[in-house]
Motif scaffolding. Structure first.
Motif, PDB file in Angstrom:
ATOM      1  N   ALA A 281       0.814  -1.212   0.000  1.00  0.00           N
ATOM      2  CA  ALA A 281       0.000   0.000   0.000  1.00  0.00           C
ATOM      3  C   ALA A 281       0.847   1.261   0.000  1.00  0.00           C
ATOM      4  O   ALA A 281       1.964   1.298   0.524  1.00  0.00           O
ATOM      5  N   TRP A 282       0.286   2.331  -0.586  1.00  0.00           N
ATOM      6  CA  TRP A 282       0.914   3.642  -0.555  1.00  0.00           C
ATOM      7  C   TRP A 282       0.536   4.341   0.748  1.00  0.00           C
ATOM      8  O   TRP A 282      -0.635   4.441   1.098  1.00  0.00           O
ATOM      9  N   ALA A 283       1.524   4.832   1.482  1.00  0.00           N
ATOM     10  CA  ALA A 283       1.252   5.659   2.652  1.00  0.00           C
ATOM     11  C   ALA A 283       0.975   7.093   2.214  1.00  0.00           C
ATOM     12  O   ALA A 283       0.154   7.796   2.792  1.00  0.00           O
ATOM     13  N   VAL A 284       1.692   7.541   1.182  1.00  0.00           N
ATOM     14  CA  VAL A 284       1.448   8.838   0.546  1.00  0.00           C
ATOM     15  C   VAL A 284       1.198   8.562  -0.929  1.00  0.00           C
ATOM     16  O   VAL A 284       2.083   8.058  -1.629  1.00  0.00           O
ATOM     17  N   GLU A 285      -0.013   8.854  -1.386  1.00  0.00           N
ATOM     18  CA  GLU A 285      -0.378   8.565  -2.766  1.00  0.00           C
ATOM     19  C   GLU A 285       0.465   9.383  -3.745  1.00  0.00           C
ATOM     20  O   GLU A 285       0.832  10.525  -3.450  1.00  0.00           O
ATOM     21  N   PRO A 286       0.784   8.824  -4.912  1.00  0.00           N
ATOM     22  CA  PRO A 286       1.508   9.595  -5.934  1.00  0.00           C
ATOM     23  C   PRO A 286       0.720  10.834  -6.353  1.00  0.00           C
ATOM     24  O   PRO A 286      -0.507  10.803  -6.431  1.00  0.00           O
ATOM     25  N   LYS A 287       1.435  11.935  -6.587  1.00  0.00           N
ATOM     26  CA  LYS A 287       0.808  13.161  -7.072  1.00  0.00           C
ATOM     27  C   LYS A 287       0.690  13.068  -8.586  1.00  0.00           C
ATOM     28  O   LYS A 287       1.663  13.233  -9.318  1.00  0.00           O
ATOM     29  N   SER A 339       7.180  11.376  -5.815  1.00  0.00           N
ATOM     30  CA  SER A 339       6.340  12.159  -4.899  1.00  0.00           C
ATOM     31  C   SER A 339       5.624  11.289  -3.880  1.00  0.00           C
ATOM     32  O   SER A 339       4.987  11.808  -2.959  1.00  0.00           O
ATOM     33  N   ALA A 340       5.709   9.967  -4.022  1.00  0.00           N
ATOM     34  CA  ALA A 340       4.932   9.050  -3.189  1.00  0.00           C
ATOM     35  C   ALA A 340       5.775   8.440  -2.072  1.00  0.00           C
ATOM     36  O   ALA A 340       6.991   8.634  -1.988  1.00  0.00           O
ATOM     37  N   ARG A 341       5.104   7.663  -1.252  1.00  0.00           N
ATOM     38  CA  ARG A 341       5.764   6.966  -0.151  1.00  0.00           C
ATOM     39  C   ARG A 341       4.963   5.706   0.160  1.00  0.00           C
ATOM     40  O   ARG A 341       3.737   5.742   0.221  1.00  0.00           O
ATOM     41  N   LYS A 342       5.667   4.610   0.345  1.00  0.00           N
ATOM     42  CA  LYS A 342       5.013   3.355   0.695  1.00  0.00           C
ATOM     43  C   LYS A 342       4.852   3.240   2.220  1.00  0.00           C
ATOM     44  O   LYS A 342       5.500   3.951   2.993  1.00  0.00           O
TER      45      LYS A 342
END
Length: 376
Positions: A281-287, A339-342
């Motif tokens: 899962a993405w902790a911070v969704e891609p922009k 830009s994202a974070r898992k």
């Protein structure tokens, strides 16, 4: 897989006329060099693949733009690409650029919408564009009109609107005529060209009761169906009373979507020694951001991005594995993944591959916009 779906409008662009103003002075850089703002009209050179000339079947007009450069400089841009068996340019990369500083990059998307003859695939292709630069006072009126339809370098300066105004026009005379009823064509019923916005500039006068008379096609891209529908729409519009001469109004038809070329299976791109789990899962969704120049011409694309994940969820070692129809989609996808974070994990992961699709979505189209036209 990430799918990016911006909406694309099929609507009119209503040009706003402004009062004449004194042209701006040259811009002076930190180095003390005077930079002249010029209208740039890009002219394509010969296409050569493997050193052999290749004939162009259809090429859209490059968009007119503004640029800055020391006076007398020449602007050129070169692109490398290949041509598939259907005659479609792919793997487009900007090779080099010289001269004028420009804000937008329409030449890559324009090249993607170009068509060559079908046959054996061609590789090692190159084309160079050279800009014809002119001041607003010397620019062709058609180029200024075209720019007002697609203002990719900012709003058309007031002196540009002054050039566009027909000789003897009284549409700017106060009180300006205001629309009481603005008619529009049925844009969805009109033909559209993949990768190319088409437009029609209608000239007309107003009689004492505010009815359009003496309608004519002043300029446009030659879409006969759009020309006819635009004439009908202006004829059906009504304005506040008072006879006027030399009024202008543009309608434009957005480019038809140019679908992305076939993409590979992401599984075929994953390294054998990778340990990236599915469904991480993405902790911070891609922009998600569509590359603007390609969205403008409704050109779809894709990019395969590889990356590793640190135990705390940080994304690293991000790289482009493949992208089509141009490297620009890979560059944009690279920024999206960065830009994202898992979500954090015990050991992180390596050899992850994300397929990012850039898709034009017409299911959620905004209503047609409306704004004052020339002389209103």
């Amino acid at each position: 897989m990430i799918t990016l779906r911006p909406c694309i409008a099929v609507a009119t662009l209503l040009a706003s006329a402004q009062a004449p103003a004194v042209p701006p002075p040259p811009i002076v850089t930190d180095q003390g060099i005077a930079m002249q703002r010029k209208v740039l009209n890009w002219m394509p050179g010969e296409v050569r693949c493997g050193g052999q000339a290749v004939a162009v079947i259809a090429m859209p007009r490059p968009l007119v733009e503004f640029g800055l450069s020391p006076q007398g400089d020449t602007a050129q841009r070169s692109y490398r690409f290949r041509i598939d068996a259907a005659g479609r340019p792919l793997s487009i990369v900007q090779d080099k650029s010289a001269g004028w500083h420009v804000v937008a990059d329409d030449l890559g998307p324009m090249l993607a919408a170009t068509r060559f003859g079908a046959g054996a695939p061609r590789v090692d292709c190159v084309i160079t564009f050279t800009a014809q630069a002119s001041s607003i006072d010397d620019a062709a009126v058609r180029d200024l009109m075209a720019y007002s339809i697609s203002p990719i370098s900012g709003r058309l300066p007031p002196e540009g609107w002054k050039r566009i105004a027909p000789a003897g026009s009284t549409c700017m005379t106060a009180p300006r005529p205001a629309p009481l009823n603005r008619a529009f064509p049925d844009f969805d019923a009109l033909p559209a060209t993949p990768g190319a916005r088409e437009w029609s500039m209608i000239g007309y006068d107003l009689d004492a009761r505010g009815r359009p008379v003496h309608l004519r096609i002043v300029e446009g891209t030659g879409n006969r169906a759009l020309d006819a529908a635009s004439m009908k729409a202006v004829r059906g519009s009504r304005f506040t009373g008072g006879a006027r001469a030399g009024c202008l109004y543009p309608y434009w038809r957005a480019a038809a979507t140019l679908a992305a070329p076939q993409r590979p299976d992401p599984a075929s791109l994953r390294p054998e020694n990778g340990n990236c789990p599915g469904g991480h899962a993405w902790a911070v969704e891609p922009k998600l951001t569509y590359p603007a120049a390609w969205r403008r011409r409704a050109i779809e694309g894709w990019a395969a991005i590889a990356y590793d994940v640190a135990p705390w969820g940080g994304i690293g070692n991000v790289r482009v594995l493949a992208s089509e129809p141009a490297a620009a989609f890979g560059q944009q996808a690279l920024q999206i993944v960065q830009s994202a974070r898992k979500a954090p994990s015990q050991s992180g992961a390596s050899g992850c591959v994300e397929m990012i699709r850039f898709v034009m979505d017409r299911n959620d189209m905004p209503a047609d916009g409306e704004a004052p036209g020339f002389g209103e």
